[in-house]
Design an enzyme around this catalytic site. Structure first.
Site, mmCIF file in Angstrom:
data_model
loop_
_atom_site.group_PDB
_atom_site.id
_atom_site.type_symbol
_atom_site.label_atom_id
_atom_site.label_comp_id
_atom_site.label_asym_id
_atom_site.label_seq_id
_atom_site.Cartn_x
_atom_site.Cartn_y
_atom_site.Cartn_z
ATOM 1 C CG ASP A 1 -3.215 7.713 -1.957
ATOM 2 O OD1 ASP A 1 -3.208 8.299 -0.734
ATOM 3 O OD2 ASP A 1 -2.844 6.767 -2.113
ATOM 4 C CB ALA B 1 0.505 6.822 -4.031
ATOM 5 N NE ARG C 1 -0.764 1.702 3.763
ATOM 6 C CZ ARG C 1 0.539 2.509 3.789
ATOM 7 N NH1 ARG C 1 1.696 1.739 4.077
ATOM 8 N NH2 ARG C 1 0.443 3.502 3.688
ATOM 9 N NE ARG D 1 -6.332 0.467 -2.388
ATOM 10 C CZ ARG D 1 -5.729 1.147 -1.236
ATOM 11 N NH1 ARG D 1 -4.373 1.004 -0.946
ATOM 12 N NH2 ARG D 1 -6.351 1.823 -0.304
ATOM 13 C CG ASN E 1 -2.781 11.757 1.757
ATOM 14 O OD1 ASN E 1 -2.343 10.639 1.302
ATOM 15 N ND2 ASN E 1 -2.741 11.808 3.236
ATOM 16 C CE LYS E 2 -5.537 5.735 3.820
ATOM 17 N NZ LYS E 2 -6.693 5.023 3.164
HETATM 18 O O1 MRU Z 1 -4.999 3.173 1.526
HETATM 19 P P1 MRU Z 1 -3.474 3.396 1.804
HETATM 20 O O2 MRU Z 1 -2.710 2.920 2.988
HETATM 21 O O3 MRU Z 1 -2.736 2.949 0.548
HETATM 22 O O4 MRU Z 1 -3.373 4.932 1.944
HETATM 23 C C1 MRU Z 1 -1.807 5.604 1.728
HETATM 24 C C2 MRU Z 1 -2.063 7.165 1.958
HETATM 25 O O5 MRU Z 1 -3.172 7.603 1.800
HETATM 26 C C3 MRU Z 1 -0.498 7.783 1.827
HETATM 27 O O6 MRU Z 1 -0.768 9.016 2.454
HETATM 28 C C4 MRU Z 1 -0.181 8.091 0.340
HETATM 29 O O7 MRU Z 1 -0.847 6.932 -0.438
HETATM 30 C C5 MRU Z 1 1.173 8.381 0.397
HETATM 31 S S1 MRU Z 1 2.340 7.369 0.948
HETATM 32 C C6 MRU Z 1 3.812 7.824 0.653
#
Ligand code: MRU
Length: 344
Positions: free
Chosen positions: A244, A58, A56, A94, A254-255
Site C-alpha cells: 500500500d 492501492a 480497493r 482512505r 501492506n495488509k
Molecule cells: O484494504 P485493501 O483491500 O485496499 O488492501 C489492499 C492491500 O493491502 C493490497 O495488498 C495492496 O493494496 C496491493 S494491491 C495490488
C-alpha cells in the site's frame, strides 16, 4: 448521472474502465456472490465505494480517484473550484495507499497550473482527462512489467504464498503479486498458490479465490494463522505480497498479517518479495514509522455475515495494515525490475 447495470460485464481481467466520460467498475463489496458494475460520473459515489472497499487495492485507488476527478472536470465543464472540491473530498477517503495521494497530487498540479496561467476551462478539462487516462494506461503497463520481471523468481513447480488481493481487482491491469502468478501460469509453469483468507474483510477468500478459480490456477485457501506452520513444514517456496505504501528505505506497509508472514519466512529461510509499481513508493517518507496505518471500524471484526459473534462492549482494534521492515524483504518487484529494498 448514476446508473447501476446488473447485467453488463467488463472485459476479462479488468476491474475499471473509462467509458463515455463515465467510470465503470466492479463493486467488490458484493463479490463473489454477485458481480455488479457501477457506472458513475459522480466523485462522491467513487468516494463512498472506496470507503466501503467497493473499490480497493492501492494501484486501483490511484486510478479510481484520477478518473473520478476527470469525470468531475467533464461534468462541470472544467470548473476549477468543483474539481478542487472533488480532489479534497477524495483525499479523505482512505489514509494509507500512496497511489491515491500520488494520483491526486498529479491532478492538483494541473489545476494549479491552469489557475496560474488562466487556462481556458475546456483545455483544463482535456488536460485532466488526458492525465487520468495516462495514469490508467501506465498502471496497466506496470502490471504487465511486474508480472514479467517476477519470472526469474518463480521456478517451475513453485508454491507461492500470498495475502489479500493483488490481482486485476486491485489494479487497472493484471495485478501486482498476482500478475506474477498469472504470467507464470500463462507461460506454462506448473504453480500452486496458497492464498491467506485475510481477516477481517476476506479479500483473499472472497476476491483472490474468485480470480484464481476463474483463471484455472491451482490454489489452496488457508486461514491467516496457518501460514507460519506451512512455512515451518516447507510447504511453500516463496511469498509474494503487494504494497500500500513503500518508504524510501524499503519499509513496506501492506495488509494486516503481512508482517507475521515476513517473520515466518525469515525464520524458515523462505524468500519474501513485495510486488508494486513505483507509484506506490513514497520517496518523501524516510521509513515506515511515518506511514499512516488506517484503523477501520470494530464492527468489521465483531460482525460476521451480519451476526455479532462477540460478547457486547468488548475492546476491539482493527488496524487494516501493518509494517514489514526492509530487512525482512528479499527484493521489491517493480515495473523496472527486481530491486533491493532501498530507494534513497
Ligand atoms: O484494504 P485493501 O483491500 O485496499 O488492501 C489492499 C492491500 O493491502 C493490497 O495488498 C495492496 O493494496 C496491493 S494491491 C495490488
Amino acid at each position: 448521472m448514476n446508473k447501476q447495470n446488473h447485467l453488463e460485464i467488463l472485459p476479462p481481467r479488468r476491474s475499471i474502465i473509462w467509458d463515455d466520460n463515465h467510470i465503470r467498475f466492479i463493486d467488490q463489496r458484493l463479490l463473489p456472490k454477485e458481480y455488479r458494475i457501477i457506472e458513475t460520473d459522480d466523485w462522491q459515489v467513487v468516494a463512498e465505494a472506496i470507503k466501503g472497499l467497493g473499490l480497493r487495492g492501492a494501484p486501483l485507488l490511484g486510478v479510481a480517484v484520477a478518473l473520478a476527478v476527470a469525470a468531475t472536470a467533464v461534468k462541470t465543464s472544467g470548473s476549477s473550484d468543483k474539481i478542487t472540491t472533488a480532489i479534497d473530498g477524495l483525499r479523505k477517503t482512505r489514509p494509507t495507499a500512496q497511489n491515491l495521494f500520488w494520483a491526486l497530487d498529479r491532478m492538483s498540479k494541473i489545476v494549479e497550473e491552469a489557475i496560474n496561467t488562466k487556462l481556458d476551462q475546456s483545455l483544463l478539462t482535456q488536460s485532466i482527462v488526458n492525465e487520468a487516462l495516462e495514469i490508467l494506461e501506465d498502471d496497466r503497463n506496470c502490471c504487465s512489467y511486474i508480472g514479467g520481471n517476477a519470472q526469474s523468481l518463480i521456478k517451475d513447480n513453485a508454491r507461492i504464498l500470498t495475502i489479500c488481493n493483488t490481482g486485476f481487482l486491485a489494479t487497472a491491469g493484471d495485478g501486482t503479486a498476482l500478475s506474477a502468478v498469472y504470467r507464470a501460469h500463462d507461460d506454462g509453469k506448473n504453480i500452486h498458490v496458497y492464498a491467506c483468507e485475510t481477516r477481517p474483510l476476506l479479500q483473499g477468500a472472497r476476491l483472490t479465490a474468485w480470480e484464481l478459480k476463474q483463471a484455472g490456477i491451482p490454489f489452496t485457501l488457508i486461514v491467516d494463522s496457518a501460514a507460519a506452520s506451512l512455512a515451518a513444514k516447507g510447504e511453500f517456496d516463496i511469498c509474494i505480497i503487494g504494497a500500500d505504501r513503500i518508504a524510501a528505505n524499503g519499509d513496506t506497509v501492506n495488509k494486516i498479517g503481512s508482517y507475521q508472514l515476513a517473520l515466518a519466512c525469515e525464520a524458515h529461510n523462505i524468500p519474501f518479495y513485495v510486488a508494486a509499481p513505483t507509484s506506490t513508493i513514497d520517496f518523501k517518507c524516510m521509513n515506515g514509522d511515518y506511514i499512516p496505518i488506517e484503523e477501520r471500524p470494530a464492527e468489521e471484526v465483531f460482525n460476521i455475515r451480519r451476526e455479532i459473534i462477540t460478547p457486547e462492549g468488548i475492546n476491539i482494534r482493527n488496524p487494516a495494515f501493518d509494517l514489514v521492515t526492509a530487512d525482512l524483504i528479499s527484493g521489491i518487484i517493480t515495473e523496472n525490475g527486481v530491486e533491493k529494498p532501498l530507494f534513497m
